[in-house]
Design an enzyme around this catalytic site. Structure first.
Site, PDB file in Angstrom:
ATOM      1  N   GLU A 262       0.828  -1.220   0.000  1.00 20.33           N
ATOM      2  CA  GLU A 262       0.000   0.000   0.000  1.00 20.33           C
ATOM      3  C   GLU A 262       0.856   1.260   0.000  1.00 20.33           C
ATOM      4  O   GLU A 262       0.507   2.258  -0.624  1.00 20.33           O
ATOM      5  CB  GLU A 262      -0.961  -0.009   1.187  1.00 20.33           C
ATOM      6  N   TRP A 273       1.304  -5.515 -12.854  1.00 19.61           N
ATOM      7  CA  TRP A 273       0.744  -6.074 -14.099  1.00 19.61           C
ATOM      8  C   TRP A 273      -0.025  -5.031 -14.910  1.00 19.61           C
ATOM      9  O   TRP A 273      -0.521  -5.312 -15.993  1.00 19.61           O
ATOM     10  CB  TRP A 273      -0.133  -7.287 -13.793  1.00 19.61           C
ATOM     11  N   GLN A 297       3.813  -8.103 -17.631  1.00 26.53           N
ATOM     12  CA  GLN A 297       3.108  -9.167 -16.905  1.00 26.53           C
ATOM     13  C   GLN A 297       1.644  -9.173 -17.295  1.00 26.53           C
ATOM     14  O   GLN A 297       1.033  -8.116 -17.432  1.00 26.53           O
ATOM     15  CB  GLN A 297       3.287  -8.941 -15.400  1.00 26.53           C
TER      16      GLN A 297
HETATM   17 ZN   LIG Z   1      -2.552  -2.481  -4.691  1.00 28.92          ZN
END
Ligand SMILES: [Zn+2]
Length: 455
Positions: A262, A273, A297
């Site tokens: 976070e 990704w 990704q």
């Molecule tokens: Zn996240």
């Protein structure tokens, strides 16, 4: 009839199998935020990508290399624990809260300082990209009014269960239980403190709800968010690092890495990704995380993949960097940031970045003068205090740095700790004029600051 029953049974078992294999831990709530701001500005993601590209380029040009090796910034952190008494009891009460805070601070400082012991598991193909962010965190020991705090601001809710709140029509109401406290988030000055709200965000089970959700510091200026909403919401069952005893954690989320992830969002990183539903280059809707040295990704990873795990042929043969903090792998597999990610984070804490002010207020991590010398995780003894021409500092753990600061927080002098005693050191204080100072003792995983008085 029998055939129909068989078909139904087959269908049901298939359904059951599908549900089982799809069972995931709750995710980071970034997608909730993305859905809201996409409506405000559909081009925001590409704008942010451009910003990240610029940060990486600047970093390269300015330094001739990605890594910053000298500067380090420290950011004060406060945890607002917004739970009901049953939830507080379940995690071990006040002692459990403190244990989570202490373990969580160690995890984020190791992860952000390239000191996590499990970095040994990084595959050799990615090892050269294991980077130090240059960002460290200290626990707040002064409230905004100057009085002392353990770093835990506990807001006890009624035991009546609150449901996770859906976003409202204005799209800015992403705070969950925190907002029920008299309609306030109890945010501490967001220009001085990095606010973390520890809440029940599980929706009653382990497959729904969120692990965490971050409103980054650029949101007020860019999207008109209230500055008091800037910070991290953290699921209380994905907070800190598991130790002994009855400590309910969401499976795979017990090593403190939810906050490492976070905070990446806080410092302007997106998911590795690219949040594009598994798209690879050439697929419709393909996007990247805007970081040059993270591999392309497809989708997010869960559990703990085995290297190499190739989701897009473009990144063969090494495949996904599933051990990057900005993936969704289990805590135990998350071990690294890359220099490209560091460049973006460094731009955020640099003097032109939106969280720069946080790096200029470390004095809120000092214990106020009224607090006894032995308080804190690493006890030290200072004798005599008040003092005249010398003071003795006694310690159990070898300090990495000892500094004397004035009341404004400026360093008056620093002791060379390479030659100090193993349990004690004597400081000559003759050069100091009479008055109040702060003695700051830095240990590997903690920092103590105490008021000292020269007579
Ligand atoms: Zn996240």
């Amino acid at each position: 009839m029998q055939a129909t029953t068989k078909v139904i049974a087959l269908f049901l078992s298939f359904l059951f199998f599908s549900i089982n294999t799809r069972a995931k831990k709750p995710s980071c709530g970034a997608h909730l935020l993305h859905a809201i701001i996409n409506k405000k500005d559909p081009s925001w993601f590409s704008k942010q990508t451009a910003k990240r590209q610029a940060a990486q380029l600047n970093y390269q040009n300015k330094q001739g290399a990605f890594m910053k090796t000298t500067a380090q910034v420290t950011i004060p952190v406060v945890y607002h624990i917004v739970l009901n008494q049953n939830q507080i009891n379940a995690i071990g009460g006040i002692a459990g809260i403190q244990k989570r805070i202490d373990s969580q601070m160690i995890v984020i400082n190791r992860d952000y300082g390239r000191r996590n012991a499990d970095s040994t598991t990084i595959p050799s193909a990615f090892k050269a990209r294991y980077a130090n962010t240059g960002i460290q965190f200290c626990l707040a020991h002064r409230k905004p009014d100057g009085t002392s705090t353990s770093g835990a601001d506990i807001i006890t809710l009624p035991n009546t269960t609150k449901k996770i709140e859906e976003t409202n029509t204005s799209g800015q109401d992403l705070f969950y239980d925190a907002k029920f406290t008299n309609g306030a988030f109890n945010t501490w000055d967001p220009s001085q403190y990095l606010n973390i709200w520890v809440c029940n965000a599980s929706l009653g089970n382990d497959t729904n709800g969120i692990l965490g959700l971050t409103v980054p510091p650029y949101f007020p200026n860019t999207f008109g968010y209230n500055p008091n909403e800037v910070g991290v919401i953290l699921n209380y069952r994905a907070w800190g690092k598991r130790s002994t005893g009855f400590e309910p954690y969401i499976s795979g989320c017990d090593k403190g890495r939810t906050l490492s992830h976070e905070l990446g969002h806080y410092f302007n990183l997106e998911h590795i990704w690219g949040d594009d539903n598994g798209a690879c280059p050439g697929d419709a809707g393909y996007t990247d995380d805007g970081i040059n040295d993270t591999p392309i990704q497809g989708a997010e990873n869960y559990g703990c993949p085995t290297f190499p795990s190739v989701s897009c042929t473009a990144s063969a043969p090494n495949g996904d960097m599933f051990m990057n903090y900005m993936d969704y792998s289990d805590d135990i597999c998350l071990t690294m940031f890359t220099p490209g990610q560091v460049a973006v984070m460094q731009a955020e804490v640099a003097s032109t970045g939106e969280s720069y002010s946080l790096t200029q207020n470390n004095n809120v991590c000092y214990w106020p003068a009224s607090v006894a010398n032995t308080q804190g995780t690493t006890a030290i003894e200072i004798v005599p205090n008040p003092f005249s021409h010398q003071i003795n500092i006694n310690y159990a753990e070898q300090p990495l740095a000892i500094r004397v600061l004035n009341t404004l927080g400026a360093i008056v002098f620093e002791i060379n700790t390479t030659s100090i005693g193993t349990n004690t050191t004597l400081i000559n204080t003759t050069p100091l004029t009479s008055g109040i100072y702060y003695l700051q003792v830095q240990f590997k995983e903690a920092m103590q600051t105490h008021k000292i008085i020269k007579e």
